[in-house]
Design a protein around this motif. Structure first.
Motif, short mmCIF file in Angstrom:
data_model
loop_
_atom_site.label_atom_id
_atom_site.label_comp_id
_atom_site.label_asym_id
_atom_site.label_seq_id
_atom_site.Cartn_x
_atom_site.Cartn_y
_atom_site.Cartn_z
N ALA A 100 -23.50 50.03 18.11
CA ALA A 100 -23.76 50.29 16.68
C ALA A 100 -24.49 51.62 16.49
CB ALA A 100 -24.57 49.14 16.09
N ASP A 101 -25.37 51.95 17.43
CA ASP A 101 -26.08 53.23 17.35
C ASP A 101 -25.11 54.41 17.47
OD1 ASP A 101 -28.53 52.01 17.03
OD2 ASP A 101 -29.06 52.12 19.16
N ARG A 102 -23.95 54.17 18.09
CA ARG A 102 -22.94 55.22 18.24
C ARG A 102 -21.94 55.21 17.08
NH1 ARG A 102 -22.75 52.85 23.33
NH2 ARG A 102 -20.62 52.13 22.98
N GLY A 103 -22.20 54.37 16.09
CA GLY A 103 -21.34 54.34 14.92
C GLY A 103 -20.24 53.30 14.95
N ILE A 104 -20.26 52.39 15.95
CA ILE A 104 -19.24 51.34 16.06
C ILE A 104 -19.71 50.11 15.30
CG2 ILE A 104 -18.03 49.82 17.68
CD1 ILE A 104 -18.35 52.06 19.77
N ASP A 105 -18.81 49.50 14.55
CA ASP A 105 -19.15 48.31 13.76
C ASP A 105 -19.14 47.07 14.66
OD1 ASP A 105 -19.35 49.89 11.56
OD2 ASP A 105 -17.46 49.26 10.65
N ALA A 106 -20.20 46.94 15.46
CA ALA A 106 -20.29 45.83 16.42
C ALA A 106 -21.45 44.91 16.04
CB ALA A 106 -20.50 46.37 17.83
N MET A 107 -21.19 43.59 16.08
CA MET A 107 -22.18 42.58 15.77
C MET A 107 -22.14 41.48 16.84
SD MET A 107 -20.83 44.06 12.91
CE MET A 107 -19.37 43.08 12.59
N ALA A 108 -23.16 40.64 16.86
CA ALA A 108 -23.21 39.52 17.81
C ALA A 108 -23.49 38.22 17.06
CB ALA A 108 -24.28 39.76 18.87
N LEU A 109 -22.92 37.15 17.56
CA LEU A 109 -23.20 35.81 17.03
C LEU A 109 -23.79 34.98 18.17
CD1 LEU A 109 -22.72 34.01 14.42
CD2 LEU A 109 -20.87 32.97 15.77
#
Length: 328
Positions: A148-157
């Motif tokens: 996410a810090d690199r601009g990728i829309d990544a999340m965790a569940l």
């Protein structure tokens, strides 16, 4: 979003996730090695791409050929797998199935961004043993944050213990089988222990909700809104099955009479494991009423051949414990 790629997709969480996505009009592709039976083989709306998730070229090829809007990663068990997947699918929204085991402190409840995560050494990161599971999942969470810090829309569940139809772990199946086949069931301790669980269909809906509305770099806990103690779990199983159960609690001394200990029983945990779900709820997610979820779980169990035998401490040993308790 219109297209979704599920890495995994045929066994438990992935299977229900595919159904959830179909119910919300996604075009779905499953990416896996094809080692397990595909329950969607006859479903025209589900495509299958065979590939090894550890093969970066295969991941990148899937990213190009499918161009998914949403990627849900159900089978990332090492942090390097998360790092590679977020790179391969950098143009999509990516949701990593982490775990409540990633938390490294016994807070009640465990909260995202407050409760510390498990540390993870380089040796643990590449290990596959159960002892390093929580550490590896936590490092996967950190990989999501880095992406996410690199601009990728990544999340965790972060699900807690998952239960429901098609649960190949058979942990809850053991207790369902006990309630359905025996009038008296031994429960370790006083029966009041809490190990947060979550219905699998609610995990699937949470994955979709986070994929659609989650904030990149964030992790979201998911668990039943109402928690059941171990005693209440057995009583709820009996209620939805239309039967009765005598829950017999046994301390360590009584269990020892049968050559048993508390740790031999599935879903027993001495210290409570409870996770706050407020952050996920703020996205509009809600859980299935626990009695309804248990009714569906018990119904599917009765149609399956699962009995939780691999978790069975031995009915003969339990009978010896019951015999000791009956003398008091």
């Amino acid at each position: 979003m219109d297209t979704a790629l599920v890495i995994g997709g045929t066994r438990f969480i992935g299977r229900h996730t595919v159904t959830e996505l179909l119910d919300h009009d996604y075009e779905v592709t499953i990416f896996n090695r094809g080692n397990h039976e595909n329950p969607f083989a006859e479903e025209e709306r589900v495509n299958h791409v065979a590939g090894d998730r550890n093969d970066q070229t295969a991941l990148e090829a899937a990213a190009v050929s499918i161009a998914p809007d949403l990627v849900i990663d159900c089978v990332a068990y090492r942090p390097e797998q998360v790092r590679r997947a977020t790179e391969a699918f950098a143009d999509a929204r990516y949701v990593y199935v982490s775990s409540g085991s990633s938390y490294g402190a016994e807070h009640v409840p465990k909260r995202e961004g407050e409760t510390p995560l498990e540390p993870c050494s380089a040796e643990q990161a590449s290990d596959d043993s159960p002892e390093t599971y929580g550490a590896r999942k936590a490092e996967g969470d950190r990989a999501v944050m880095e992406a996410a810090d690199r601009g990728i829309d990544a999340m965790a569940l972060r699900p807690c213990i998952v239960y429901g139809p098609h649960d190949y772990t058979e942990r809850l199946d053991y207790w369902i089988d006990r309630v359905l086949t025996h009038d008296r069931v031994v429960v370790p301790g006083d029966g009041q222990h809490l190990w947060h669980r979550v219905y699998v269909e609610d995990v699937a809906s949470a994955l979709r909700v986070v994929g659609e509305s989650g904030v990149p770099g964030e992790a979201y806990n998911v668990g039943d809104r109402r928690l059941l103690t171990l005693r209440e779990t057995l009583e709820t199983i009996a209620e939805v099955a239309g039967t009765a159960v005598d829950v017999v609690t046994a301390g360590e001394r009584e269990l020892a009479a049968g050559g048993l200990s508390s740790e031999e029983f599935p879903l027993y945990r001495e210290y409570p494991h409870v996770m706050s779900t407020a952050t996920l709820t703020d996205l509009g997610w809600d859980s299935t009423p626990v009695k309804e979820a248990m009714a569906r779980t018990v119904s599917e169990h009765e149609e399956s051949d699962r009995d939780g035998a691999e978790h069975d401490p031995g009915r003969d040993a339990e009978e010896r414990v019951l015999g000791v308790l009956d003398t008091f």
